[in-house]
Design a protein around this motif. Structure first.
Motif, PDB file in Angstrom:
ATOM      1  N   UNK A 299       0.843  -1.202   0.000  1.00 40.98           N
ATOM      2  CA  UNK A 299       0.000   0.000   0.000  1.00 40.98           C
ATOM      3  C   UNK A 299       0.875   1.248   0.000  1.00 40.98           C
ATOM      4  N   UNK A 300       1.916   1.246   0.801  1.00 35.07           N
ATOM      5  CA  UNK A 300       2.845   2.378   0.846  1.00 35.07           C
ATOM      6  C   UNK A 300       3.507   2.608  -0.507  1.00 35.07           C
ATOM      7  N   UNK A 301       3.879   1.528  -1.184  1.00 34.31           N
ATOM      8  CA  UNK A 301       4.521   1.655  -2.503  1.00 34.31           C
ATOM      9  C   UNK A 301       3.624   2.392  -3.494  1.00 34.31           C
ATOM     10  N   UNK A 302       2.326   2.119  -3.437  1.00 32.34           N
ATOM     11  CA  UNK A 302       1.383   2.766  -4.359  1.00 32.34           C
ATOM     12  C   UNK A 302       1.395   4.277  -4.144  1.00 32.34           C
ATOM     13  N   UNK A 303       1.380   4.694  -2.889  1.00 32.98           N
ATOM     14  CA  UNK A 303       1.380   6.122  -2.588  1.00 32.98           C
ATOM     15  C   UNK A 303       2.746   6.752  -2.858  1.00 32.98           C
ATOM     16  N   UNK A 304       3.790   6.088  -2.429  1.00 31.23           N
ATOM     17  CA  UNK A 304       5.129   6.675  -2.540  1.00 31.23           C
ATOM     18  C   UNK A 304       5.571   6.828  -3.990  1.00 31.23           C
ATOM     19  N   UNK A 305       5.235   5.871  -4.833  1.00 27.76           N
ATOM     20  CA  UNK A 305       5.653   5.911  -6.234  1.00 27.76           C
ATOM     21  C   UNK A 305       5.110   7.130  -6.966  1.00 27.76           C
ATOM     22  N   UNK A 306       4.006   7.680  -6.478  1.00 27.44           N
ATOM     23  CA  UNK A 306       3.387   8.853  -7.134  1.00 27.44           C
ATOM     24  C   UNK A 306       4.329  10.046  -7.174  1.00 27.44           C
ATOM     25  N   UNK A 307       5.229  10.128  -6.212  1.00 28.31           N
ATOM     26  CA  UNK A 307       6.127  11.285  -6.138  1.00 28.31           C
ATOM     27  C   UNK A 307       7.244  11.240  -7.177  1.00 28.31           C
ATOM     28  N   UNK A 308       7.446  10.088  -7.783  1.00 33.65           N
ATOM     29  CA  UNK A 308       8.571   9.919  -8.709  1.00 33.65           C
ATOM     30  C   UNK A 308       8.130   9.655 -10.139  1.00 33.65           C
ATOM     31  N   UNK A 309       6.856   9.953 -10.417  1.00 31.44           N
ATOM     32  CA  UNK A 309       6.302   9.761 -11.751  1.00 31.44           C
ATOM     33  C   UNK A 309       5.521  10.995 -12.163  1.00 31.44           C
ATOM     34  N   UNK A 310       5.348  11.188 -13.465  1.00 32.85           N
ATOM     35  CA  UNK A 310       4.372  12.164 -13.929  1.00 32.85           C
ATOM     36  C   UNK A 310       2.997  11.662 -13.521  1.00 32.85           C
TER      37      UNK A 310
END
Length: 376
Positions: A193-204
């Motif tokens: 679940x954390x990965x889903x949220x955290x990955x948003x910061x490193x993508x368009x």
């Protein structure tokens, strides 16, 4: 892609920000680092620049100690440490808001410690939800635009900002939906679940929205799951440490909702898609609330957390307290009192970016789980 493939992709992106940064730079894109909490990414995105989340990392702080005292937010310390160590090499500028004392210190220290990456301040008003506050916010955005134009050569367009507002609203919607969908699939761990949220910061954001919607679609093909896991609401600034999340998972704890600045707080409020886009962004900030760094004389965040527990039938609340975060520490007392009045069990865990040993946290979480099992 199947669910596991998508989860693995989120994990790869969340755990390799440097790889993502290098990929953007290799494509010839200009990247702007965005320090938490509410940096106006829509403006940066609309100018053809890449907004890149900058929440620090779990690293030992050495060089940054020359600028910061030990008793200050470790997120800010680690952001400066990474900057001084060259981890943001290639970034065109860094935008730092002024919503707490630690952020104000970071901005001033950055100017001298990392001279090769220009610092762009974003000054927000405390009294934001009135016409004067909205005007103040808009002027702050205009300052950011002017600085970014001078630094990067990119040009601002009201029309392009309107498009970016729609992109971010779609992403907000997807993130709100995935948070709710995951409640019915407890086999997806706290770490995932954390990965889903955290990955948003490193993508368009448009690319991240596509992945999230694909995950929602794939989960929709699966039957809903039953579980004996303990359901909790998390609250705090940042809950992304690998060791801590593994303790959640080892103790069969499911995060069914969150009041976390790094997670759902980002996606609660949309900007209006009609009218002047810059004014719409100022209105969006004015409508934000239930956050420790946003002024609220009534402290409605306490009721918000209680309502989350009731809405998602959670058994308790785990406060992940970032060490030396004054705004969170002040709010904690009020929120705990509200939870106690509703007979909601709470646990506070103190963390910082330099923690290595989570044995004490493990014991506390295990005890918390056992107490909840007895209560249930």
């Amino acid at each position: 892609m199947a669910v596991n493939e998508l989860l693995n992709k989120f994990h790869d992106i969340a755990t390799s920000p440097k790889k993502q940064l290098d990929s953007f730079l290799a494509e010839g894109k200009k990247v702007v680092a965005c320090v938490p909490v509410y940096t106006p990414e829509e403006i940066i995105h609309s100018m053809g620049l890449v907004p890149f989340g900058t929440w620090g990392a779990d690293v030992e702080v050495k060089e940054a100690k020359r600028y910061f005292p030990a008793f200050i937010c470790s997120i800010m310390q680690s952001v400066l440490e990474l900057g001084m160590n060259g981890d943001y090499e290639g970034v065109s500028a860094i935008v730092i808001p002024s919503l707490c004392d630690s952020l104000k210190c970071l901005g001033q220290n950055w100017k001298y410690a990392v001279e090769n990456i220009p610092f762009v301040p974003m000054t927000y008003p405390q009294n934001r939800n009135n016409e004067v506050g909205k005007t103040f916010t808009k002027v702050g955005y205009e300052r950011v635009i002017k600085d970014l134009e001078n630094i990067t050569g990119a040009k601002f367009s009201e029309e392009e900002l309107s498009k970016s507002v729609k992109v971010y609203n779609k992403h907000n919607k997807a993130m709100r939906e995935i948070s709710k969908v995951l409640v019915d699939y407890p086999s997806i761990t706290a770490s995932q679940r954390s990965d889903i949220f955290k990955s948003a910061y490193f993508m368009l954001k448009e690319d991240h929205t596509k992945l999230v919607n694909e995950l929602i679609e794939e989960l929709g093909k699966m039957p809903k799951e039953t579980t004996s896991k303990i359901k909790v609401v998390t609250s705090g600034i940042l809950v992304d440490n690998k060791n801590l999340l593994e303790i959640f998972d080892a103790n069969d704890i499911q995060i069914v909702a969150d009041d976390v600045a790094h997670e759902s707080r980002q996606y609660r409020v949309d900007a209006l898609e009609e009218g002047n886009a810059l004014e719409s962004l100022a209105e969006k900030f004015a409508n934000m609330g239930n956050c420790s760094v946003l002024y609220d004389v009534d402290k409605k965040r306490a009721d918000y957390v209680v309502d989350l527990v009731k809405e998602y039938n959670a058994e308790g609340v785990i406060f992940v307290m970032t060490k030396f975060c004054d705004p969170e520490e002040f709010d904690y007392v009020i929120i705990k009192k509200a939870c106690d009045s509703e007979d909601i069990m709470t646990l506070q865990i103190e963390v910082d970016r330099q923690m290595v040993n989570y044995g004490q946290a493990n014991t506390a979480i295990q005890t918390f789980r056992e107490m909840l099992e007895v209560k249930i």
